[in-house]
Design a protein around this motif. Structure first.
Motif, short mmCIF file in Angstrom:
data_model
loop_
_atom_site.label_atom_id
_atom_site.label_comp_id
_atom_site.label_asym_id
_atom_site.label_seq_id
_atom_site.Cartn_x
_atom_site.Cartn_y
_atom_site.Cartn_z
N ALA A 108 0.42 -1.42 0.24
CA ALA A 108 0.27 -0.23 0.73
C ALA A 108 0.72 1.26 -0.33
N ARG A 109 2.03 1.29 0.52
CA ARG A 109 2.82 2.49 0.87
C ARG A 109 3.29 2.57 -0.14
N HIS A 110 4.38 1.82 -1.13
CA HIS A 110 4.68 2.48 -2.69
C HIS A 110 3.56 3.26 -3.77
N ARG A 111 2.61 2.46 -3.32
CA ARG A 111 1.27 2.57 -4.18
C ARG A 111 0.61 4.02 -4.26
N GLN A 112 0.95 4.47 -2.76
CA GLN A 112 0.29 5.51 -2.11
C GLN A 112 1.48 5.94 -2.63
N ILE A 113 3.01 5.98 -2.57
CA ILE A 113 3.67 7.11 -3.49
C ILE A 113 3.45 7.94 -4.66
N ARG A 114 3.35 6.60 -5.48
CA ARG A 114 2.84 6.94 -6.90
C ARG A 114 1.52 7.88 -6.89
N VAL A 115 0.67 7.61 -6.07
CA VAL A 115 -0.24 8.30 -6.28
C VAL A 115 0.08 9.37 -6.39
N LEU A 116 0.86 9.61 -5.44
CA LEU A 116 0.88 11.27 -4.37
C LEU A 116 1.52 12.46 -5.77
N GLU A 117 2.46 11.30 -6.06
CA GLU A 117 3.34 12.05 -7.36
C GLU A 117 2.70 11.81 -8.77
N ARG A 118 1.22 11.28 -8.58
CA ARG A 118 -0.03 11.49 -10.32
C ARG A 118 -0.26 12.76 -10.38
N MET A 119 -0.71 13.04 -8.49
CA MET A 119 -1.68 13.89 -8.61
C MET A 119 -0.61 15.52 -7.84
N GLN A 120 0.87 15.98 -7.92
CA GLN A 120 2.10 16.45 -8.07
C GLN A 120 2.67 16.67 -6.92
N CYS A 121 2.19 16.07 -5.92
CA CYS A 121 2.22 15.91 -4.74
C CYS A 121 4.19 15.83 -4.26
N SER A 122 4.83 16.16 -5.44
CA SER A 122 6.16 15.62 -4.91
C SER A 122 6.71 15.34 -3.86
N ASP A 123 6.79 17.04 -2.85
CA ASP A 123 7.47 16.70 -1.80
C ASP A 123 7.00 15.33 -0.61
N GLN A 124 5.69 15.49 -0.75
CA GLN A 124 5.02 14.23 0.27
C GLN A 124 5.13 13.00 -0.28
N ALA A 125 5.61 13.14 -1.27
CA ALA A 125 5.58 11.33 -2.05
C ALA A 125 7.02 11.06 -1.85
N LEU A 126 8.30 12.24 -1.79
CA LEU A 126 9.41 12.15 -1.44
C LEU A 126 9.90 12.01 0.21
N ALA A 127 9.08 12.81 0.34
CA ALA A 127 8.92 12.24 2.21
C ALA A 127 9.27 11.44 2.99
N LEU A 128 7.65 10.18 1.79
CA LEU A 128 7.02 8.96 2.33
C LEU A 128 8.14 8.08 1.79
N ALA A 129 9.00 8.42 0.62
CA ALA A 129 9.79 7.44 0.18
C ALA A 129 11.06 7.67 0.94
N HIS A 130 11.54 8.53 1.52
CA HIS A 130 12.69 8.27 2.30
C HIS A 130 11.82 7.76 3.87
#
Length: 561
Positions: free
Chosen positions: A284-306
């Motif tokens: 679920a988490r890596h899919r959430q990162i991908r969706v945040l990226e699609r939403m152009q929420c790259s800062d949130q996606a990067l924080a979750l990726a770290h």
């Protein structure tokens, strides 16, 4: 309940006897969780005439609510209408319940429907689905069967206790995918199950609320398959279905994951992100990162990726997030660094190419390569995910089938219910350690052979009996060093659910080579244009790091462009 086993030819009321066994088991095992209405149902059922009992069970086993009396013809029930009379008097069957068009269509053939629905826009050239669509103006109409078909010479019955019987079936099996047919298949010897002691602590449900929660989750899962499902409403329902029972909470997490995937397919990124954030299911988490990226929420996606890279839930998550990270950094102007190669150098170096004549008749590339290599001095077997899993399953049988709370709920389980739980191995660590210790003193060979003979045909989540022959087993034990088995099993235990797949397709043996020489190799086979999958790459990378002989063979057909 007595363990299932071989039995004489089935009695004519075999299904009824099995149902009665199940009800007795439920009364003994779950008496404290049965409501007043459930207990009354058990009492009333025992008091019915045998023919009425048999008819009801026949109908319940078919798992649909509507029946034409003429279609209920069984040798052991001489008169269906007489058998139905006690059920009708108790309200367990209803002869005048309103039914809709779709239910009417399910009961009748196309020819019968043309007679019943005379005067409508139906035409004999229409298919049945087209006929139903042509009556869309009546889609919401519900009326008794007699109103649809005034000249019918038979009744249509609606089973009103179906939901109660489904609840009882759920309590017996701890799931809704197994049916009462399990009794028959076990009695006939079609399936054999390991006999695991069951006590009060091993019940699937400890509270009535647990049963309600399971049914609510099942309803949410079914709603996902309906056209035009309401994702927001499903998320609300799933939020209300939170449970303190670990295995139910894991089930809820998996349903949330499915909701997120459905929202992704619908390109509803905000709801997909909400579903993934609420889920604790693997992936679920890596899919959430991908969706945040699609939403152009790259800062949130990067924080979750770290966060994911700092404490990955699995090798798969680490692999996927590491692949996303450079792209996320570039989107924020941080510079992503060099692009990661598709394959690590060690895995890329495993490649070998073989050119084969195109097989006639056509066959899979794995079987074609096996036939090309196979000889008496160097036998080759197509094993894919079966061999390593089977060796592990046979050696670790006592740990896998340990009677721990929350693992085994009934006598018809092919494996522990908590196989996918995060603490599956931790709860059995001492048992697994004892099994794997046999690899150090040589006992493992006799143990595996003995279990192969004694347990043959018994259901197991690791052993595919049809893929494991005595010859293959003997060669594997002769040619694969115990140290290599220990390393392969260690990776299985890291993530039992994920690492049971992705293993190489073929195994090659050289039994004539002297001890100490390489006497086997695992081979992943790729057809022209085929690429390695992520789970295959992870296994290959691990094998290289652990000194396990492995190859990747790319096959080309002679003369192909």
């Amino acid at each position: 309940m007595p363990q299932p086993g071989p039995a004489p030819a089935p009695h004519r009321f075999y299904y009824l006897h099995n149902f009665q066994r199940a009800l007795d088991w439920l009364h003994t095992r779950y008496g404290d969780l049965l409501g007043v209405d459930d207990l009354q149902f058990l009492t009333d059922f025992r008091q019915l005439p045998q023919a009425a009992q048999a008819l009801l069970v026949r109908m319940v086993m078919r798992r649909r609510p509507w029946f034409r009396a003429s279609k209920l013809a069984y040798d052991e029930i001489p008169d269906t209408r007489d058998a139905a009379a006690p059920l009708l008097s108790r309200g367990w069957l209803c002869a005048d319940a309103p039914l809709g068009l779709s239910e009417l269509f399910a009961l009748h053939t196309k020819r019968e429907l043309l007679q019943i629905l005379q005067g409508t826009a139906l035409h004999p050239t229409m298919r049945k689905a087209e006929m139903l669509q042509a009556l869309v103006d009546r889609a919401d109409l519900r009326q008794p069967y007699a109103a649809w078909h005034p000249h019918a010479d038979e009744p249509v019955w609606h089973v009103t206790v179906g939901a109660r019987c489904e609840r009882l079936r759920l309590m017996f099996f701890g799931n809704l995918h197994q049916s009462w047919a399990e009794f028959v298949l076990a009695d006939l010897g079609v399936f054999r199950y390991e006999a695991v002691p069951l006590d009060a602590a091993s019940r699937a449900f400890q509270h009535q609320a647990d049963v309600d929660t399971y049914l609510a989750l099942s309803a949410c899962r079914q709603a996902l398959d309906a056209e035009g499902f309401d994702a927001a409403a499903l998320l609300q329902a799933l939020a209300a279905a939170h449970s303190a029972t670990p295995w139910l909470e894991q089930r809820r997490a998996r349903v949330l994951l499915r909701v997120g995937q459905a929202c992704e397919r619908a390109r509803d990124w905000p709801l997909a992100a909400q579903a993934y954030a609420a889920s604790r299911a693997p992936g679920a988490r890596h899919r959430q990162i991908r969706v945040l990226e699609r939403m152009q929420c790259s800062d949130q996606a990067l924080a979750l990726a770290h966060q994911a890279l700092a404490a990955p839930e699995s090798e798969e998550e680490h692999q996927r997030v590491a692949r996303m990270l450079p792209r996320l950094r570039r989107s924020l102007g941080q510079g992503g660094g060099p692009r990661r190669p598709a394959l690590a150098p060690a895995v890329a170096a495993l490649r070998m190419d073989v050119e084969l004549p195109a097989p006639t008749p056509p066959q899979s590339v794995e079987h074609a390569l096996r036939a090309h290599w196979h000889c008496a001095e160097a036998p080759v077997f197509y094993v894919e995910n079966t061999l390593v899993n089977a060796l592990f399953g046979l050696l670790c049988w006592p740990a896998i089938f340990a009677p721990l709370p929350g693992a085994f709920f009934h006598p018809f389980q092919s494996g522990p219910a908590d196989l996918g739980a995060p603490d599956f191995v931790a709860r059995r660590q001492a048992l697994f350690d004892a099994c794997l210790a046999e690899l150090h003193d040589g006992r493992y060979r006799a143990t595996i052979v003995q279990r192969f003979e004694e347990k043959h045909g018994t259901q197991s989540p690791f052993v595919a009996w049809g893929a494991l022959s005595a010859e293959l087993l003997a060669l594997a034990l002769d040619c694969i060093p115990p140290a290599h088995l220990e390393r392969l099993f260690a990776r299985l235990l890291r993530d039992v659910q994920a690492n049971r797949t992705g293993l190489p397709d073929l195994v090659r043996f050289w039994p004539g080579r002297p001890p100490g020489a390489e006497r086997y190799a695992l081979v992943e086979v790729k057809a022209p244009g085929d690429k390695l999958q992520d789970n295959q790459i992870r296994w290959l990378d691990y094998c290289v790091a652990q000194g396990i002989p492995v190859q990747v063979c790319h096959v080309q057909w002679c003369g192909a462009a």
